[in-house]
Design a protein around this motif. Sequence first.
Motif, mmCIF file in Angstrom:
data_model
loop_
_atom_site.group_PDB
_atom_site.id
_atom_site.type_symbol
_atom_site.label_atom_id
_atom_site.label_comp_id
_atom_site.label_asym_id
_atom_site.label_seq_id
_atom_site.Cartn_x
_atom_site.Cartn_y
_atom_site.Cartn_z
ATOM 1 N N ILE A 140 0.838 -1.190 0.000
ATOM 2 C CA ILE A 140 0.000 0.000 0.000
ATOM 3 C C ILE A 140 0.874 1.242 0.000
ATOM 4 O O ILE A 140 1.893 1.303 0.703
ATOM 5 N N SER A 141 0.492 2.254 -0.786
ATOM 6 C CA SER A 141 1.242 3.508 -0.782
ATOM 7 C C SER A 141 0.315 4.692 -1.021
ATOM 8 O O SER A 141 -0.757 4.551 -1.614
ATOM 9 N N LYS A 142 0.776 5.856 -0.565
ATOM 10 C CA LYS A 142 0.029 7.089 -0.794
ATOM 11 C C LYS A 142 0.235 7.591 -2.220
ATOM 12 O O LYS A 142 -0.682 8.140 -2.832
ATOM 13 N N PHE A 143 1.475 7.428 -2.742
ATOM 14 C CA PHE A 143 1.793 7.876 -4.096
ATOM 15 C C PHE A 143 2.479 6.742 -4.861
ATOM 16 O O PHE A 143 3.126 5.875 -4.254
ATOM 17 N N LEU A 144 2.341 6.800 -6.180
ATOM 18 C CA LEU A 144 2.889 5.749 -7.036
ATOM 19 C C LEU A 144 3.724 6.391 -8.140
ATOM 20 O O LEU A 144 3.301 7.364 -8.772
#
Length: 377
Positions: A140-144
């Motif tokens: 899971i990440s906030k930005f990609l």
Amino acid sequence: MKGFDVVIIGGGLSGSSTALNLSKKGYSVLVIEKEKNQAYKPCAGGMASSMQKFLPLDIKDSIESKIKNVEFRWKASDNVIADLTGESPFWIIKREKLDQLLLDESIRNGVQIISGLLVEKIRKKNDNWEVTCNNKNKYISKFLVIADGSQSKWAGYFNLGPRKPKFANTISLRLKGLGEIPRDAVRFEFGFIKYGFAWAFPLKESLNIGLGTFINNGHLENQAINNQVIRSFGFDDFSYKTINKKLRIWNGMHPINGEKILAVGDAASLCDPFLAEGIRPSLISSFYAAECIDHCLSGRLDDLNLYTKKINNDWGKSMAWGRRIAQVFYRFPRTGYQLGVKRKTAPKRIAQILSGEMSYEDIAKRVIRRLLTNSRI
């Protein structure tokens, strides 16, 4: 399932430099790279020394040669030599060393790197990104960040860059020894390759050789021509191994970011359409990608749109002219060589483009006018 501030798809030059820039700002970063290791990186290695400012570490250990002269030839003759001004404005780096330096420094700064893993699925979930790999693990990440190179699967999937990318067909190889290429010079060989050119960039004990064709979907299948090029660089052994690659070249100004997602380097279709330069746009885009993500995570920006604007302004404007030059030059290569490369000021100008002192925009209008006028004679 582990969470990160940023997940980066691809651990090559643009992915590793983005990771390093973000980690220096204190963010948690995961890099997912599909290759376990790559002993040889098919890259000429040419880099303007001014690009050091986009990296937060000293890369001197990856520098193989410091270039003083740029040589141009037409079918192994009709030589033109341009002197590079300033203190070592153009370097030849070994990509394997540079990429490893960036990855090692990233790890020291807390970046997690997983190699030999394929990304199978990416989806938005609760305003975050959920990345599923072929080992069934999810991240899971906030930005990609999409940094999976010229063969990017995900840039098109998320509508980053041109809908129909343009590609240059290239062949890369590395030969032991330098042949007849001086250690402090690079050579561009025109005339052998239809719609393109060949190049030779010296490392300490070997030579990076490349052949590329840039318009009309040209092919590089003629072994006799390839051998002519190798011979012109001073080699007689034709038992070399080659790597064929399609380079995703710049093809117009398009959005290269979406909501909490952006593309960098070759995945963003930033490679120079005239000289095939890829290192400079990789480092520039990686630097500004990290800057814009930092601004968003720290609350100074609401979205990443400034990233696209910055890259289009700083890189795209010049590449728009570079593409026009390429389309004319490679259609009329002999005329282009006589009226472009052999003009008194032209070699210096090309050398200045390589070293980052000038852009295509600075010289393009006069060059195109001369080429078009004389091609009709």
